[in-house]
Scaffold this active site. Structure first.
Site, mmCIF file in Angstrom:
data_model
loop_
_atom_site.group_PDB
_atom_site.id
_atom_site.type_symbol
_atom_site.label_atom_id
_atom_site.label_comp_id
_atom_site.label_asym_id
_atom_site.label_seq_id
_atom_site.Cartn_x
_atom_site.Cartn_y
_atom_site.Cartn_z
ATOM 1 N N HIS A 143 0.845 -1.203 0.000
ATOM 2 C CA HIS A 143 0.000 0.000 0.000
ATOM 3 C C HIS A 143 0.879 1.251 0.000
ATOM 4 O O HIS A 143 0.635 2.200 -0.731
ATOM 5 C CB HIS A 143 -0.880 0.061 1.249
ATOM 6 C CG HIS A 143 -1.762 -1.143 1.451
ATOM 7 N ND1 HIS A 143 -1.760 -1.865 2.610
ATOM 8 C CD2 HIS A 143 -2.662 -1.731 0.650
ATOM 9 C CE1 HIS A 143 -2.638 -2.851 2.517
ATOM 10 N NE2 HIS A 143 -3.204 -2.790 1.322
ATOM 11 N N CYS B 3 -12.053 -15.362 -0.971
ATOM 12 C CA CYS B 3 -11.793 -14.716 -2.263
ATOM 13 C C CYS B 3 -12.982 -13.874 -2.707
ATOM 14 O O CYS B 3 -12.867 -13.076 -3.617
ATOM 15 C CB CYS B 3 -11.509 -15.745 -3.338
ATOM 16 S SG CYS B 3 -10.134 -16.834 -2.969
ATOM 17 N N CYS C 184 -10.264 -24.414 -2.360
ATOM 18 C CA CYS C 184 -9.924 -23.116 -2.938
ATOM 19 C C CYS C 184 -8.412 -23.056 -3.197
ATOM 20 O O CYS C 184 -7.617 -23.324 -2.294
ATOM 21 C CB CYS C 184 -10.314 -21.999 -1.975
ATOM 22 S SG CYS C 184 -9.582 -20.414 -2.411
ATOM 23 N N HIS D 104 -6.974 -20.348 -0.619
ATOM 24 C CA HIS D 104 -7.083 -20.521 0.827
ATOM 25 C C HIS D 104 -7.039 -21.969 1.297
ATOM 26 O O HIS D 104 -7.018 -22.221 2.495
ATOM 27 C CB HIS D 104 -8.380 -19.869 1.329
ATOM 28 C CG HIS D 104 -8.404 -18.387 1.136
ATOM 29 N ND1 HIS D 104 -8.788 -17.798 -0.031
ATOM 30 C CD2 HIS D 104 -8.064 -17.384 1.988
ATOM 31 C CE1 HIS D 104 -8.698 -16.475 0.100
ATOM 32 N NE2 HIS D 104 -8.255 -16.194 1.304
ATOM 33 N N LYS E 198 6.828 -13.210 -1.813
ATOM 34 C CA LYS E 198 6.078 -11.982 -1.658
ATOM 35 C C LYS E 198 6.015 -11.644 -0.176
ATOM 36 O O LYS E 198 5.880 -12.519 0.653
ATOM 37 C CB LYS E 198 4.655 -12.177 -2.198
ATOM 38 C CG LYS E 198 3.833 -10.901 -2.151
ATOM 39 C CD LYS E 198 2.384 -11.142 -2.526
ATOM 40 C CE LYS E 198 1.581 -9.869 -2.302
ATOM 41 N NZ LYS E 198 0.165 -10.031 -2.561
ATOM 42 N N LYS F 52 1.664 -10.926 5.296
ATOM 43 C CA LYS F 52 1.517 -11.057 6.734
ATOM 44 C C LYS F 52 1.579 -12.520 7.142
ATOM 45 O O LYS F 52 2.201 -12.871 8.149
ATOM 46 C CB LYS F 52 0.172 -10.458 7.132
ATOM 47 C CG LYS F 52 0.145 -9.978 8.551
ATOM 48 C CD LYS F 52 -1.202 -9.349 8.826
ATOM 49 C CE LYS F 52 -1.589 -9.528 10.262
ATOM 50 N NZ LYS F 52 -3.003 -9.250 10.467
#
Lengths: 170, 458
Positions: B24, B132, B146, B149, B299, B302
């Site tokens: 961000h 999603c 999924c 996830h 990447k 978190k």
């Protein structure tokens, strides 16, 4: 960098204007300032290799007198060029001391890390009393100091402008 | 890029539930840097960022906390505003999709698209993932789970409204071919053109209220709310005044640059332009997808626990170095690695040694020898004329590079110039000249000014 560039303009007493030349007015008083970007000093990690070799450390101990034999001096790089046919070598013209004083030629294996034009004007540190040698047929008079670990190499340079070329290093 | 006297740039609107992270911060700083550059160049600038506040995850998070979704959003939003303040972001508008002005625009566009015959009602079944907020086809699942996830998905059948995206497939392909600046960088453009070789499906744009109530109601069916992406993308036309202030909208639209991360390329390069085509609105000039900040090879995320907290870095080193590092280190369009080691290296070599040292040298010299007053430069030598020429050339090059969105190269161009002034200083060695020739020692400060000036736009 919206903040510290503003500080620069304030220090120099300049108006924030368009991209032009010569906006500083003679007679303007400069403001005193702290270093704009103080260096970040990184505490040196304890060198593992060094601590490993501690037991036989005294094998490589030298006396002060032995060290004193090595004459380290600052030198300014005047010119640098690649050595034809040798990927790693650069040929440097350096000056040790005041303008007009001693100039010498030195060959160094740093071509993989520096472009010739990057070196010009740098104040480097050399071993001034090394016996002259021929490297690839080119005379080399001295040796420069650099820090190297793995694939990284950085020349040891003197940033403080009050130290001139030809200064001794102890 | 087309030259006009206005410049409209956007960041994506960030998901209000997210913890603000380096991704961000990066996009928003980049938009801020470009805004400041265009503002300094005399253009009128509109810089928009904001928050995406609808959808299932917000509704669930609010339910868990026992408060209303709106209350939840109101509590979460300041975390982003706090970060922008800390990063010295100068945005002109901050949009939240729960605002009344946005709801009006979403409903107006839906009416328009409906009237154009581009929305139909149909039964739909698929495997729905809450995480999603989308349906997966049988083929897309990994062992019934999924792919994002790894959760078991239930097969849901429901009636929904669909946007005839497929109708605009050829028109979109033609548009991309005719407008080389539309999708950037080139490899992303090719990715989209490749995707468009397959037949394009239609887009489900509704969610039944029985399942999700936290959204914008469809104007033609009160039992449904709008799919979050259809809602969110429209923020880009809400803020400049679509449907509410035609004069302002006409002034700013089409947007000059939508800055996005590569993970939301599909929605921006396919959903968004086809929606605009159906609503009869001009397409954006440029959609630019940048890469990700990696920590080592992966990447920064978190869940992987490798997030570098930009706020903590700012507290320690100040906001300018952090902005500088992020802009200098990423080749726009590619991924970049963030490590403390490279941050410190960049800081020390570029900022402390090259830039900071140049200022210190000059000001110290003037302080010691001229009582801190800028002396008259006297006659300009050949070397000095060359420096001023280089400076003026540099402005042109920097402009070209910024226009081509090669920000890191524009910075490097500036740093090269600063380094050349440092070389000049070393060659002239005015700290020696002062001993004999005070006038000659007085010229360097002029050079410094130019260096200072170009960095201001960063």
């Amino acid at each position: 960098m919206p903040n510290r560039t503003k500080t620069v303009l304030e220090i120099l007493g300049a108006e924030d204007t368009r991209a032009t030349w010569g906006a500083l007015k003679p007679g303007t008083s400069l403001q005193k300032h702290m270093p704009l970007f103080p260096r970040i000093e990184v505490p040196k990690p304890v060198d593992k290799e060094q601590s490993k070799t501690k037991p036989d450390k005294d094998v490589n101990v030298i006396t002060y007198d032995e060290f004193k034999k090595v004459e380290l001096k600052t030198a300014e790089v005047l010119a640098a060029e690649k050595v034809a046919g040798a990927d790693r070598l650069l040929k440097l013209q350096i000056r040790v001391g005041e303008v007009g004083e001693e100039q010498r030629q030195l060959v160094a294996g740093i071509a993989e890390y520096y472009r010739p034009d990057e070196l010009i004007g740098k104040m480097i540190v050399i071993v001034a009393n090394l016996k002259p040698a021929k490297i690839r047929g080119i005379e080399s008079n001295g040796m420069l100091l650099a820090a190297k670990k793995g694939k990284k190499l950085t020349l040891i340079t003197i940033d403080d402008s009050s130290i001139e070329s030809g200064a001794g290093i102890y | 890029m087309m030259k006009t006297n206005k410049f409209y740039i956007t960041t994506p609107i960030y998901y209000v539930n997210d913890q603000p992270h380096i991704g961000h911060a990066y996009t928003t700083i980049l938009a801020d840097v470009l805004s400041r550059y265009h503002r300094a160049a005399g253009q009128e600038v509109f810089f928009l960022t904001g928050l995406d506040e609808h959808g299932q995850k917000v509704q669930q998070a609010a339910e868990e906390r026992g408060i209303s979704p709106k209350e939840h959003c109101d509590e979460m939003a300041p975390r982003f505003l706090k970060l922008w303040e800390k990063l010295h972001i100068r945005n002109d508008d901050f949009i939240r999709t729960t605002e009344a002005r946005h709801k009006k625009v979403v409903q107006a566009v839906l009416e328009k698209v409906y009237a154009a015959g581009d929305i139909y009602f149909d039964e739909y079944s698929g495997h729905y993932c809450v995480g999603c907020e989308r349906f997966y086809t049988e083929k897309e699942l990994e062992e019934g789970k999924c792919p994002q996830h790894q959760t078991e998905l239930k097969l849901i059948t429901e009636k929904n409204y669909f946007f005839k995206m497929s109708r605009y497939q050829q028109q979109l392909i033609d548009y991309i071919h005719e407008h080389p600046a539309f999708l950037q960088p080139t490899h992303r453009r090719n990715e989209i053109l490749g995707f468009l070789r397959q037949p394009l499906g239609d887009l489900c744009i509704s969610r039944p209220k029985s399942r999700l109530s936290w959204g914008i109601e469809l104007p033609f069916d009160k039992e449904y709310v709008t799919y979050v992406w259809f809602d969110a993308l429209l923020n880009y036309i809400t803020a400049p005044g679509y449907g509410s202030d035609e004069k302002s909208f006409k002034k700013w639209w089409p947007v000059d640059i939508h800055l996005i991360g590569k993970d939301i390329l599909m929605t921006h390069a396919i959903y968004w332009p086809t929606m605009l085509m159906s609503a009869g609105i001009e397409l954006p000039r440029t959609i630019f997808a940048h890469g990700w900040w990696l920590s080592g090879e992966s990447k920064m995320s978190k869940s992987l626990g490798n997030v570098v907290d930009p706020l903590a870095l700012i507290d320690q080193y100040g906001v300018d170095p952090v902005r500088y590092y992020l802009m200098r280190e990423m080749v726009l369009g590619q991924d970049a690695s963030f490590t403390m080691e490279s941050f410190i290296k960049r800081y020390n070599s570029d900022l402390a040694n090259d830039f900071g040292n140049l200022l210190s040298r000059v000001s110290r010299l003037i302080e010691r020898n001229f009582d801190g007053v800028l002396p008259d430069p006297g006659t300009i030598t050949e070397a000095e004329r060359k420096i001023s020429e280089n400076a003026l050339n540099m402005f042109g090059k920097v402009q070209e590079l910024i226009d081509a969105l090669r920000v890191n190269e524009a910075i490097e161009e500036t740093m090269q110039f600063i380094r050349s002034v440092n070389r000049y200083m070393e060659q002239q060695a005015p700290w020696k000249l002062v001993k004999s020739d005070l006038t000659a020692a007085g010229t360097p400060p002029r050079k410094l000014y130019v260096s200072a000036r170009c960095c201001c736009n960063r």
